[in-house]
Design an enzyme around this catalytic site. Structure first.
Site, PDB file in Angstrom:
ATOM      1  N   THR A   1     -30.333   4.947  13.947  1.00 53.98           N
ATOM      2  CA  THR A   1     -29.607   6.101  13.427  1.00 53.98           C
ATOM      3  C   THR A   1     -30.034   6.425  12.016  1.00 53.98           C
ATOM      4  O   THR A   1     -30.405   5.542  11.261  1.00 53.98           O
ATOM      5  CB  THR A   1     -28.096   5.801  13.420  1.00 53.98           C
ATOM      6  OG1 THR A   1     -27.565   6.113  14.688  1.00 53.98           O
ATOM      7  CG2 THR A   1     -27.313   6.565  12.404  1.00 53.98           C
TER       8      THR A   1
ATOM      9  N   LYS B   1     -23.714  12.103  16.036  1.00 52.88           N
ATOM     10  CA  LYS B   1     -23.263  10.997  15.187  1.00 52.88           C
ATOM     11  C   LYS B   1     -22.532  11.472  13.943  1.00 52.88           C
ATOM     12  O   LYS B   1     -22.110  10.664  13.124  1.00 52.88           O
ATOM     13  CB  LYS B   1     -24.465  10.142  14.787  1.00 52.88           C
ATOM     14  CG  LYS B   1     -25.231   9.604  15.983  1.00 52.88           C
ATOM     15  CD  LYS B   1     -26.532   8.997  15.557  1.00 52.88           C
ATOM     16  CE  LYS B   1     -27.418   8.704  16.738  1.00 52.88           C
ATOM     17  NZ  LYS B   1     -28.743   8.266  16.312  1.00 52.88           N
TER      18      LYS B   1
ATOM     19  N   GLY C   1     -19.842  10.438   9.456  1.00 51.89           N
ATOM     20  CA  GLY C   1     -21.064  10.051  10.150  1.00 51.89           C
ATOM     21  C   GLY C   1     -21.104   8.542  10.253  1.00 51.89           C
ATOM     22  O   GLY C   1     -20.617   7.848   9.360  1.00 51.89           O
TER      23      GLY C   1
ATOM     24  N   SER D   1     -30.994   3.161  10.032  1.00 48.90           N
ATOM     25  CA  SER D   1     -32.375   2.675   9.931  1.00 48.90           C
ATOM     26  C   SER D   1     -33.251   3.589   9.097  1.00 48.90           C
ATOM     27  O   SER D   1     -34.130   3.122   8.382  1.00 48.90           O
ATOM     28  CB  SER D   1     -32.969   2.518  11.327  1.00 48.90           C
ATOM     29  OG  SER D   1     -32.987   3.766  11.988  1.00 48.90           O
TER      30      SER D   1
ATOM     31  N   CYS E   1     -39.305   6.923  10.308  1.00 49.53           N
ATOM     32  CA  CYS E   1     -38.543   5.905  11.040  1.00 49.53           C
ATOM     33  C   CYS E   1     -38.649   6.124  12.550  1.00 49.53           C
ATOM     34  O   CYS E   1     -38.277   7.187  13.048  1.00 49.53           O
ATOM     35  CB  CYS E   1     -37.068   5.957  10.603  1.00 49.53           C
ATOM     36  SG  CYS E   1     -36.025   4.782  11.482  1.00 49.53           S
TER      37      CYS E   1
ATOM     38  N   THR F   1     -35.463   7.234  14.504  1.00 53.57           N
ATOM     39  CA  THR F   1     -34.851   8.493  14.077  1.00 53.57           C
ATOM     40  C   THR F   1     -35.644   9.638  14.682  1.00 53.57           C
ATOM     41  O   THR F   1     -36.871   9.644  14.624  1.00 53.57           O
ATOM     42  CB  THR F   1     -34.888   8.602  12.532  1.00 53.57           C
ATOM     43  OG1 THR F   1     -34.192   7.488  11.983  1.00 53.57           O
ATOM     44  CG2 THR F   1     -34.252   9.888  12.051  1.00 53.57           C
TER      45      THR F   1
END
Length: 188
Positions: free
Chosen positions: A14, A46, A58, A137, A172, A175
């Site tokens: 996330t 989220k 979030g 992350s 990432c 993501t």
């Protein structure tokens, strides 16, 4: 050796970013849900509005744990309407001291029209001085990008958030670029 079960630095899957600028707060989250090295879902939500739309929240971490914390935060906001800081502190106290809640693995970014906070299971309720929060992350990538973009004149909180999230999604692997973004205007 695997990382400790409740180590937020070890969580992945996330990116949540909150940026406050020019009388507006923007909060964005990516849509990717990963299970190990597999993308299970690409359009998860989220970032949510809670407390009759007056608060943005979030979450990063285990989904069921995050929803439990969202429900608890909403209950605190019902008990302490329009007192986000107090509701967050009360939730953090419960999260830290309750045997069941202590085992929850999540981080939360929350914001109302005036203030933004980062909540952790260690009992932290942090209000960043630059009013930018990044968790998950890709949170540090998004945070760094947002801090750099915040120095650019003329960019709104929403634009800083969108651009920083795109940068994080390009770095990432946990993501993606399917961003959900919510905004609130300052009451002042």
């Amino acid at each position: 050796m695997s990382p400790p079960q409740n180590d937020p630095a070890a969580w992945h899957g996330t990116t949540i970013l909150s940026v406050r600028r020019g009388g507006l707060v923007a909060m964005a989250g990516d849509g990717q849900v990963s299970l190990g090295q597999t993308v299970v879902k690409g359009n998860a939500r989220k970032v949510r509005r809670i407390a009759q739309g007056r608060v943005l929240a979030g979450f990063a971490g285990a989904t069921a744990d995050a929803f439990t914390l969202l429900e608890r935060l909403e209950a605190k906001l019902e008990r302490f309407p329009d007192q986000l800081e107090r509701a967050c502190v009360e939730l953090a106290k419960d999260w830290r001291s309750d045997r069941y809640l202590r085992r929850l693995e999540a981080l939360m970014a929350v914001a109302d029209a005036e203030r933004s906070f980062l909540l952790t299971g260690q009992g932290d309720v942090l209000e960043p001085e630059d009013q930018i929060i990044g968790i998950g992350s890709g949170g540090n990538y998004a945070l760094a990008a947002a801090r750099a973009l915040a120095e650019v004149e003329g960019l709104s909180a929403e634009e800083v958030c969108r651009r920083a999230m795109r940068i994080a999604a390009g770095i990432c692997v946990y993501t993606n670029d399917r961003i959900v973004l919510e905004t609130l205007e300052s009451r002042k």
